[in-house]
Design an enzyme around this catalytic site. Structure first.
Site: not given
Lengths: 384, 177
Positions: A158, A161, A216, A286, A360
């Protein structure tokens, strides 16, 4: 020399310790001054080698309990010196890992990393993006006569990020700087090969630098060029298009025109499919949210090796927290986050890769995607 | 679940002072999401177990600084692409954060999770009274849909009278490139 850890219990003990420090001119590491020694507070003192026995005897006499924090200070110094010297040789001079870098610089970095570490690192072609940018992965592999299992890690699926590609670069640097001096890393490389894709969604990443910081998806044109971008992490062939997606290009979670409709997805999927019998672990990085996510997003039915998956992830979260106290939540995407289908992590597990995780990284929303550069180092260190 | 009314959540949480990380206050709250009409904000009741830090000094410094500006304050992209916020813009950022909390509350359902992503633009609006007024264009990130939603909000502030959002409206995503 040794560093002792003491927690004085009474004011008499505090007094004795203060006395000892000033008489023997001991090197206080924590706190800095004898006046700041308090009952109940951590005390770290470096004791020169010739005084170690005397100090310990004195502590024993006064019933002051202590722990040896560092048994050999010189050894630690030598280790870090080795790292300093070797780091200059192996890592591109002047590459600042605590800053975000545009794609052009990341390409240059990959070339440079391979050049200065050719005994360990090779750069490989993976495929092309929709805008014809070349996708490369780095293979970190110690020469050996045995075939090794593979750990695959990709970053930047993405675009917005940014901390994710920053982490991949940091990771590579850490491995290369420390594989000779760190026993854990050298054992690792004896048995495993590391494959790292620093930027999965290259077009999107470039777009987030040049046009829209919060972009994104990739940059695939749809509807006659009136709409752009597929969410690459909804584009894999894992219950594709079933839940947590949009069929509308204008959505951030547009799953594409079909599973693996995007060249970037195909490039990665084809490679992993070919190597899947040797791949032990699939990691995809991510941000944000601070989670370690296990399969699946498309269903709440747990994967076959769910217990083992969770156990390993919980160990990881605990180790991560040990560094700076950052807490990561662990669990399956569909249970702790939201439902989604077509994710790379789900797909990797479905084709047989036993350990498949989405990380994440920081933070929990305070800065979100726009994590300030002073958090690059702590984020990367704890995740490492 | 409350029949015919909605769903109520009882929460125990800890508030952490963003500027003084060691300063925390316990809090209990009750949130009621209404059945049916999703256009009503959830009801919120809360109790703080303790006091919030006094910020009078910093408030007055910021207030006086803005009051004494010759030209109205204008700024863009806070934080910038790299996550940086200049010290002068910190209070402007904090104010947006607080005000966006109100907007988020008014627009939340059990299936949304909003965060302030960035201030796209802020413009101070001159006033004849003692209040400070700022016209913000912010970007909200919604976690489930992953959408970035532009939102306009007009914010009033005064050190003794606190924050008020007098107007806010969701904006259309800008035209495709």
């Amino acid at each position: 020399d040794q560093v002792l850890h003491i927690v004085p219990e009474t004011s008499q003990q505090v007094q004795h310790l203060q006395h000892l420090c000033s008489i023997l001119l001991l090197d206080l590491w924590k706190p800095l001054f004898p006046e700041d020694i308090w009952a109940g507070k951590d005390l770290h003192i470096r004791v020169p080698a010739p005084l170690v026995q005397e100090v310990k005897d004195s502590l024993d006499q006064h019933m002051i309990s202590y722990k040896v924090l560092i048994p050999d200070v010189q050894e630690l110094v030598d280790q870090s010196m080795l790292r300093e010297r070797s780091s200059q040789r192996q890592v591109p001079e002047g590459y600042v890992y605590t800053q975000y870098h545009p794609m052009k610089e990341i390409y240059q970095w990959m070339t440079q990393i391979q050049k200065s570490n050719s005994e360990l690192v090779t750069q490989h072609y993976l495929g092309k993006t929709i805008e014809n940018q070349t996708m490369y992965y780095l293979q970190i592999s110690q020469p050996s006569d045995k075939t090794k299992k593979i750990i695959w890690m990709d970053c930047g699926i993405h675009a917005r990020e940014w901390i994710s590609p920053a982490f991949c670069q940091w990771f590579v640097k850490e491995i290369l700087q420390n594989y000779k001096s760190d026993p854990k890393i050298s054992r690792f490389l004896q048995n495993l090969d590391l494959y790292v894709l620093p930027v999965f969604n290259i077009d999107g990443y470039i777009y987030s630098w040049e046009k829209d910081r919060l972009w994104r998806k990739n940059r695939s044109p749809y509807m006659n060029g009136t709409c752009y971008g597929t969410d690459l992490n909804r584009n894999f062939n894992s219950s594709w298009g079933s839940i947590g997606v949009s069929y509308n290009c204008s959505s951030e979670i547009f799953c594409g025109s079909g599973p693996e409709s995007e060249p970037e997805t195909r490039a990665v999927a084809q490679f992993i499919e070919r190597k899947k019998s040797d791949i032990l672990c699939y990691l995809t990085i991510h941000s944000y949210g601070q989670y370690i996510l296990t399969p699946y997003g498309s269903t709440t039915t747990p994967p076959s090796n769910s217990e083992e998956l969770m156990y390993v992830a919980e160990q990881a979260a605990a180790a991560l927290m040990g560094k700076y106290g950052t807490s990561y939540e662990v669990g399956s995407t569909s249970l702790i986050l939201y439902s989604n289908s077509g994710s790379s992590r789900d797909w990797a597990h479905m084709i047989g890769i036993p350990f498949s995780y989405t990380f994440e990284l920081r933070d929990k929303g305070t800065h979100g995607f726009v994590l300030p550069p002073d958090q690059i180092q702590p984020t990367c260190e704890e995740t490492m | 679940d409350i029949d015919g009314v909605g769903r109520k959540y009882h929460l125990e949480l800890v508030l952490e002072d963003v500027l003084h990380k060691d300063s925390t206050v316990n809090c209990t709250a009750e949130v009621l999401y209404h059945l049916g009409n999703k256009n009503i904000a959830p009801d919120v009741q809360f109790t703080l177990e303790g006091e919030l830090r006094n910020t009078d000094e910093a408030d007055n410094i910021f207030y006086n600084r803005i009051k004494s500006l010759e030209k109205e304050l204008v700024a863009e992209n806070i934080p910038d692409s790299h996550g940086n916020v200049s010290p002068e813009m910190q209070p402007v950022h904090l104010l947006a954060w607080v005000a966006s909390g109100y907007v988020i509350w008014q627009n939340s359902t059990e299936n949304t999770k909003f965060q302030l992503a960035q201030i796209k633009r802020v413009k101070q609006v001159k006033r004849s009274d003692e209040y400070l007024e700022f016209d913000y264009m912010i970007l909200l990130h919604e976690m489930v849909s992953q959408e970035i939603i532009p939102w306009q909000m007009t914010v009033l502030w005064h050190p003794q009278h606190g924050v008020q959002v007098t107007q806010d409206s969701r904006q259309p995503k800008h035209a495709p490139e």
